[in-house]
Each structure stands twice: as C-alpha cells, then as structure tokens.
Write a protein that holds these residues in place. Structure first.
Motif, short mmCIF file in Angstrom:
data_model
loop_
_atom_site.label_atom_id
_atom_site.label_comp_id
_atom_site.label_asym_id
_atom_site.label_seq_id
_atom_site.Cartn_x
_atom_site.Cartn_y
_atom_site.Cartn_z
N ARG A 84 63.12 16.44 16.57
CA ARG A 84 63.51 17.85 16.37
C ARG A 84 64.80 17.94 15.56
N SER A 85 65.70 16.98 15.77
CA SER A 85 66.95 17.01 15.00
C SER A 85 66.69 16.76 13.52
N THR A 139 65.57 20.08 12.18
CA THR A 139 66.71 20.99 12.08
C THR A 139 67.54 20.69 10.84
N ALA A 140 67.78 19.41 10.61
CA ALA A 140 68.59 19.01 9.46
C ALA A 140 67.87 19.37 8.15
N HIS A 149 65.59 21.74 7.68
CA HIS A 149 65.62 23.20 7.52
C HIS A 149 66.98 23.65 6.99
N SER A 150 68.03 23.02 7.47
CA SER A 150 69.37 23.35 6.99
C SER A 150 69.50 23.04 5.50
N ASP A 208 55.05 21.91 12.45
CA ASP A 208 56.38 22.23 11.94
C ASP A 208 56.65 21.52 10.61
#
Length: 461
Positions: free
Chosen positions: A165-166, A169-170, A172-173, A215
């Motif tokens: 998940r991290s 997240t990275a 997407h950032s 995702d």
C-alpha cells in the motif's frame, strides 16, 4: 492606425392498438428547430421533465410545425399527437421518445438520452482544411526499468521489490506531482519519467497480490493518460494517441466509465487541435454518454460540454457551439457546492476555467467582442503559478484582439504569452505563438509588430 481586415431516420416500429385501418406515416424530411427555441428556459424545462404536451405546443407556436406535420415527422398518427398535446396521453416508452427526438431534431442530452446519430456531423461537413502538420519527432523510448525520477529509488528500497500500500501511495503522490509540474511548466520534459513509471507499474501488475491488482490497473490508466497528455503537449500526436488508447483500454477493463470519459475528452481536445473537428465532436459526445451512464456528475458534464463546444467552434457551427456552452454553464451551476463529489481529475474545472474556455470558444468562432472580456477576466483571476495555462490564455486574448483590429493590444498580449514561455517546455504553446507570428506578416512594418518580432527572436530562436 486602421482596422485589420482581417439521416435518414430509422423506420418507426409498428404501433399496436390503433384500431383497424390505422396507419403510421413513414419518416418524413425533418426541419431543424429554431436555435432561439432550443435556448429558451421554457423549452429546456419542458425537455428536462419530458413534458411532451408542452414540447409539441412550443413546436407548433415557435417553429410553425403543426400537429399533422409533427405526426409525420415522429411516425405517429395525428390523433395521437392531439391526445398528447391536450394531456390525455403521455409518452413513456423510450423507443417512442427517441423517435420524437429524431423526428423533431431535439438534441438527445435535452431529453436525457444518448447523443442521436444525426448530432454528429459527417466528414463532408468540414469546411476548413486541416492545418499543416509539422514532422513529428520519434517518441521517447520507454526505459526497460524504473525511470530515474523523484523519490523512485527510495520507493524501491522501501518496498524491497514488493508491491505494498505504501508503494501505491508513493506512486499516486508522484502522479499528482507530475500534474502539478505539467500545469506549471508544460509536459514535454516529463515524458521519460512518466513512461518509466508506467512501465514499472505494468511490471508490478504481473506479480502483485490480487487485492492490489485493481489499484495498480487504475494507476496504470492514470499514468497512460498522463503520458498521452505529455506527448500531446509536445505536439507528438500519433504517440499521444497510443497512450490515450492504452488508458482507455485499462479503464474499460475496470468498467470505470468516468475515467473513460476523461480519456475520451483528452482525445477530443487533441482532435480539435489537429483540425479534425468531426472526430472531436464524436469523441466529446461519446465521453458525455459514457459519463452520463456512470451517474450524476455535473462538473464532469460541464467540462465535457465545453470540449464539444470547442469542436463545434472549430467546425464553424455557431448554433451548436452556443448550445454546448449553455449546457456547460447549466451543468456547472448544478455542480456548485458539490465539488467534493467530483473526481479529483476534474476539479481543475472551476469558475475561472469555465469563463476562459467560454472565451476561447467564442474566439475560435470569430466572435471576438464576446471573447475578449471573458479571457481578460480569467487572466486577472488566474493563479500566477499556472504558467502554461496563462500563456495559452494570453495567446487567445491576443487572437481575440487581433480579430478586432487592435494590433497594439494583440502584440502586447502575445508578448505576455512569450514572457511566460520562458519558464515552460510546451511545444503546443510555442506552436500557437508561431501561428500568431504568421498572421502578423502583412503588418510587418508596423511598430508593435516589429517589437513583437524582436522579442520572439529573443525568446524562441
């Protein structure tokens, strides 16, 4: 200083229950309804509520089409039309409603239908030749592994080769950062990094846990759209189409209709830039139908109607362009206070963007006196950090001023666009300015043109 001179309809189904000898007339030649009627609030309210009694009465009063003619156009009997007009009968079946829309040429969107086939012009309606295309450079090859971009090495070390998940997240950032940098400085220089990220995500999709597959696929679709946009901004249109098609396929596999509409809207804008107005209208209409099937998203619809307006303006269809602008404004009013419900990718379409895009549509139509104050107001409101957008809008302001014979003001606005290009890498903006420079050729000895030419040589040569 003087002024610058500057379808046939589908066969109606058999109607049952009319009694012996009843006959439904076949399709008849149609008439277009007056633009003033289509734009009136009374008409639009009747269409929204599917109040065909009012619709037929308005058609009779405002368009001079009498009940017998309505019956012939819509494949009905005159007695049925009369019953509808007096409120003794209603229309509920979708096939009959579609027949009325086709017979009276009521745009599908007004009745909550998909766009009708006759709303999309055929290629022989294009009145302008496509602009000359400059040779397209070879596309940047996709790296075999991760692109050397911001924080990617840290990401790989952190994830240790595994998708977590991290990791998502990275990534997407990073996508958000790309869009921010594209808005500020243009997308051309971002292409290698974006394509590298896309390649990396597709590789991860092959080994990721099932719970993360969806995702990752959404992320890949967003990166493919971003890559398509970057190549579009670089004016490498055939490569842009490849990535847009990839984004469309990835979002289709997930049945993500809103994102499909988003990609189609990008493709519509590119077709407008290439001078393929008919394709642009078809893509914009398909995007609207796709978004409409996903549910109530007025901000998305507002943006998509404006894409359609651009295409109609390029085609020179003033009436259709104005109607699309009106639909965009109406949808935006419905979206007020509901911005948080809209997808993140469409929230850039705020009131300032609506104003400036309306002005650009008018400028594309040649309605410069209406375009100039709108673009001027939008530039006044626009955030200073959005360099590429401001440069594009300054160019369109110059265009509107030039169309009115305001040579001094047009050159000043074009110079503002030039100054803004110093901080951006966008061949799309540079191409606009080269086009404007060519328009100035007949006035090469005028003082403001001489100053602009000198500034352009300094900035772009």
């Amino acid at each position: 200083m003087g002024k610058i001179a500057d379808g046939s309809l589908p066969r109606p189904p058999t109607v049952m229950g009319r009694g012996r000898g009843a006959r439904v007339p076949g399709p008849q030649p149609h008439h277009r309804l007056p633009p003033a009627l289509l734009a009136s609030h009374e008409w639009q309210d009747a269409c929204r509520s599917r109040d065909f009694a009012r619709i037929f009465r308005l058609v009779k009063l405002k368009a001079g089409i009498y009940p017998s003619r309505i019956a012939a156009l819509c494949g009905m009997t005159p007695s049925r039309v009369g019953e509808i007009m007096t409120g003794r009968r209603a229309l509920a079946h979708i096939d009959v409603i579609e027949r009325v829309a086709d017979g009276l040429r009521i745009p599908g969107a007004m009745l909550g239908l998909a766009h009708r086939p006759w709303e999309i012009p055929s290629s022989d309606h294009v009145r302008e030749r496509a602009p000359r295309r400059e040779p397209e450079p070879a596309p940047t090859p996709a790296p075999s592994g991760p692109a050397p971009s911001d924080n990617l090495e840290d990401l790989l070390a952190l994830a240790d080769g595994r998708v977590t998940r991290s990791t998502l997240t990275a990534l997407h950032s990073s996508v958000e950062d790309y869009w921010r940098r594209d808005d500020q400085h243009g997308g051309a220089s971002l292409r290698p990094a974006i394509v590298g990220h896309l390649t990396y995500v597709i590789q991860m999709m092959r080994t990721a846990h099932d719970t993360l597959q969806r995702d990752l696929q959404s992320l890949a679709a967003e990166l493919a759209r971003l890559a398509g946009w970057a190549y579009f901004d670089a004016r490498q249109y055939s490569t842009a189409r490849i990535y847009f098609a990839q984004a469309l396929g990835l979002s289709h596999e997930q049945n993500d209709r809103l994102f499909m509409a988003n990609v189609l809207s990008c493709m519509s804008l590119q077709a407008t830039y290439e001078g393929n107005a008919v394709d642009a209208i078809a893509l914009a209409c398909k995007a609207q139908d796709t978004a409409r099937a996903a549910g109530d998203q007025p901000l998305v619809m507002s943006m998509l109607h404006m894409r359609e307006a651009f295409a109609h303006a390029t085609l020179g269809d003033s009436s259709s362009c104005h109607q699309a602008i009106d639909r965009s404004r109406d949808a935006y009013e419905l979206a007020r206070g509901r911005e948080d419900e809209a997808p993140s990718w469409v929230r850039y379409f705020d009131e300032t963007k609506l104003i400036v895009d309306t002005g650009i549509a008018y400028a594309r139509l040649g309605e410069a006196p209406r375009a100039e104050p709108l673009i001027t107001e939008a530039l006044r409101r626009q955030a200073a950090g959005r360099q590429r957008g401001r440069a594009l809008h300054a160019y369109w302001l110059a265009t509107a001023q030039f169309q009115q014979g305001k040579l001094d003001a047009a050159c000043l606005s074009a110079t503002l666009a030039l100054d803004l290009t110093a901080a951006i890498d966008s061949p799309r903006v540079a191409g606009h300015l080269q086009e404007f420079r060519r328009r100035l050729a007949p006035y090469a000895r005028e003082t403001p043109v001489i100053r602009f030419e000198q500034r352009m040589r300094e900035a772009l040569c």
